[in-house]
Design an enzyme around this catalytic site. Structure first.
Site, mmCIF file in Angstrom:
data_model
loop_
_atom_site.group_PDB
_atom_site.id
_atom_site.type_symbol
_atom_site.label_atom_id
_atom_site.label_comp_id
_atom_site.label_asym_id
_atom_site.label_seq_id
_atom_site.Cartn_x
_atom_site.Cartn_y
_atom_site.Cartn_z
ATOM 1 N N GLY A 15 0.849 -1.203 0.000
ATOM 2 C CA GLY A 15 0.000 0.000 0.000
ATOM 3 C C GLY A 15 0.874 1.238 0.000
ATOM 4 O O GLY A 15 1.883 1.299 0.698
ATOM 5 N N ARG A 76 1.161 -5.160 -5.345
ATOM 6 C CA ARG A 76 1.352 -6.366 -4.533
ATOM 7 C C ARG A 76 1.620 -7.478 -5.540
ATOM 8 O O ARG A 76 0.986 -7.517 -6.589
ATOM 9 C CB ARG A 76 0.107 -6.631 -3.683
ATOM 10 N N ASP A 107 5.188 -4.902 6.102
ATOM 11 C CA ASP A 107 5.290 -6.316 6.430
ATOM 12 C C ASP A 107 5.553 -7.261 5.233
ATOM 13 O O ASP A 107 6.546 -7.989 5.209
ATOM 14 C CB ASP A 107 3.906 -6.614 7.010
ATOM 15 N N THR A 130 4.079 2.679 5.787
ATOM 16 C CA THR A 130 2.682 2.240 5.835
ATOM 17 C C THR A 130 1.911 3.200 6.720
ATOM 18 O O THR A 130 2.429 3.612 7.772
ATOM 19 C CB THR A 130 2.506 0.801 6.379
ATOM 20 N N ASP A 132 -0.412 2.424 8.496
ATOM 21 C CA ASP A 132 -0.928 1.697 9.664
ATOM 22 C C ASP A 132 -0.015 1.760 10.891
ATOM 23 O O ASP A 132 -0.449 1.447 12.001
ATOM 24 C CB ASP A 132 -1.167 0.222 9.308
ATOM 25 N N ASP A 134 2.239 -0.206 11.919
ATOM 26 C CA ASP A 134 2.216 -1.461 12.671
ATOM 27 C C ASP A 134 3.500 -2.276 12.538
ATOM 28 O O ASP A 134 3.468 -3.501 12.631
ATOM 29 C CB ASP A 134 0.999 -2.302 12.242
ATOM 30 N N GLY A 175 -6.846 0.460 9.011
ATOM 31 C CA GLY A 175 -6.090 -0.315 9.998
ATOM 32 C C GLY A 175 -6.639 -1.724 10.000
ATOM 33 O O GLY A 175 -7.519 -2.054 10.793
ATOM 34 N N ARG A 176 -6.128 -2.524 9.056
ATOM 35 C CA ARG A 176 -6.647 -3.877 8.877
ATOM 36 C C ARG A 176 -6.359 -4.739 10.102
ATOM 37 O O ARG A 176 -7.217 -5.454 10.578
ATOM 38 C CB ARG A 176 -5.988 -4.480 7.638
HETATM 39 O O1 F6P Z 1 -1.781 0.421 3.739
HETATM 40 C C1 F6P Z 1 -2.426 -0.336 4.721
HETATM 41 C C2 F6P Z 1 -3.882 -0.293 4.478
HETATM 42 O O2 F6P Z 1 -4.196 1.047 4.395
HETATM 43 C C3 F6P Z 1 -4.803 -0.980 5.456
HETATM 44 O O3 F6P Z 1 -5.102 -0.206 6.574
HETATM 45 C C4 F6P Z 1 -5.987 -1.278 4.589
HETATM 46 O O4 F6P Z 1 -6.742 -2.335 5.048
HETATM 47 C C5 F6P Z 1 -5.344 -1.635 3.303
HETATM 48 O O5 F6P Z 1 -4.176 -0.885 3.227
HETATM 49 C C6 F6P Z 1 -6.205 -1.416 2.094
HETATM 50 O O6 F6P Z 1 -5.394 -1.534 0.969
HETATM 51 P P1 F6P Z 1 -5.872 -1.695 -0.542
HETATM 52 O O7 F6P Z 1 -7.141 -0.966 -0.684
HETATM 53 O O8 F6P Z 1 -4.750 -1.118 -1.321
HETATM 54 O O9 F6P Z 1 -6.023 -3.165 -0.754
#
Ligand code: F6P
Length: 327
Positions: A15, A76, A107, A130, A132, A134, A175-176
């Site tokens: 991300g 990704r 990560d 990131t 997040d 984390d 924040g997954r």
């Molecule tokens: O970058 C981390 C994050 O923002 C998470 O908090 C969120 O769940 C995820 O990316 C969403 O990413 P995408 O929409 O790119 O799959």
């Protein structure tokens, strides 16, 4: 400094996060300062496999320090998870004589680097990017400060309209797997409650809190929900609460991807500049498979295994503070 590094590759992965461009700029200009060649690899590991690699100059990173997103693009890469994909990536790096890599991501990026390094001999240094926040081994990741300010400004606006209508809002932030954004955005906006994956606030406890606010004649209530909370996102939590507590008119707002964009804050730009510089020096010092970060204001180096596997904890002190100040 004498070292074996001749050509450095830099890429952004996973991300995107505001401040990635500032970090790319720092890597490119530091590498050039030390007389290295530097290559931008486009679209993360995907572009590495496909050979989307081009030499960068000082001018290639002009006018980007203030821009969100990433000029190198990001992706990704399921292909990099295969042995064939990694072997192809190695061949592409060899073609350009790249013998040191700076990887900007989180990560997944560092896990990929570790796997690659168990098979091929090109050192990687990681920069934590990131929103997040984390990652273990740094107090702050690049992008987090900008994201929490974006979330805070959005929630401030929601508060205005909530108070005007005596409404209860459930606001979902990103924040997954982690509640860092929710915690800071919630504390800074005086949210009545914060739901994060790291703490188990049940729907009963939440309703109890909201009832107390109602008895105190609060004219609005904001519940910040991290998207990864075990009770679900803001829509699910709102549904569960509405079935048993319907004193306020209720609305849901999902802030979403605007948290990932925008001009990076001063803090993110400076952090990115520091870590980009440190990453190139780390390669030159012979370091490998480590993430550069900042702990208690000083530079830190954390092995990828630790950064990717250990979870940074949301401070129990902040959780307590939020609990006390929101009643
Ligand atoms: O970058 C981390 C994050 O923002 C998470 O908090 C969120 O769940 C995820 O990316 C969403 O990413 P995408 O929409 O790119 O799959």
């Amino acid at each position: 400094m004498t070292d074996n590094i001749k050509s450095i590759g830099v890429f952004t992965s996973g991300g995107d996060a505001p401040g990635m461009n500032a970090a790319v700029r720092a890597v490119v200009r530091t590498a050039i300062y030390y007389g290295k060649k530097v290559y931008g690899i486009h679209r993360g590991y995907e572009g590495m496999i496909d050979g989307e690699i081009e030499e960068m100059t000082s001018g290639s990173v002009s006018g980007i320090i203030h821009r969100g997103g990433t000029i190198l693009k990001t992706a990704r890469s399921p292909r990099f998870m295969t042995q064939e994909g990694r072997a192809e990536a190695y061949q592409q790096l060899k073609k350009h004589d790249i013998n040191g890599i700076v990887a900007l991501g989180g990560d997944g990026t560092f896990k990929g680097a570790l796997q690659f390094n168990s098979e091929f001999d090109i050192p990687f240094i990681g920069i934590p990017c990131t929103i997040d926040n984390d990652l273990f081994g740094t107090d702050f990741t690049i992008g987090y400060d900008t994201a929490i300010n974006t979330a805070m400004e959005a929630i401030d606006k929601i508060r205005d309209t909530a108070a005007a209508h005596n409404r209860l809002f459930f606001v979902e932030v990103m924040g997954r797997d982690a509640g860092f954004i929710a915690m800071r955005a919630g504390i800074s906006t005086g949210a009545e409650a914060i739901l994060i994956p790291e703490s188990k606030l049940s729907i009963d406890q939440l309703i109890d809190k909201l009832e107390k606010g109602w008895e105190r004649q609060k004219t609005s209530c904001i519940v910040v929900v991290a998207e990864g909370d075990e009770e679900g996102g803001a829509f699910q939590v709102a549904e569960k609460v509405k079935q048993r507590f319907n004193y306020y008119d209720t609305r849901v707002s999902v802030i979403g991807h605007i948290q990932r964009g925008g001009n990076p804050s001063c803090q993110d730009r400076v952090l990115a500049s520091r870590l980009g510089f440190a990453a190139v020096e780390a390669l030159m010092q012979g370091r490998r498979n480590e993430m550069v970060g900042v702990l208690h204001r000083d530079l830190s180096y954390t092995p990828f295994e630790k950064a990717a596997k250990h979870h940074l904890e949301v401070s129990p002190y902040l959780m307590m503070l939020q609990e006390i100040l929101s009643t």
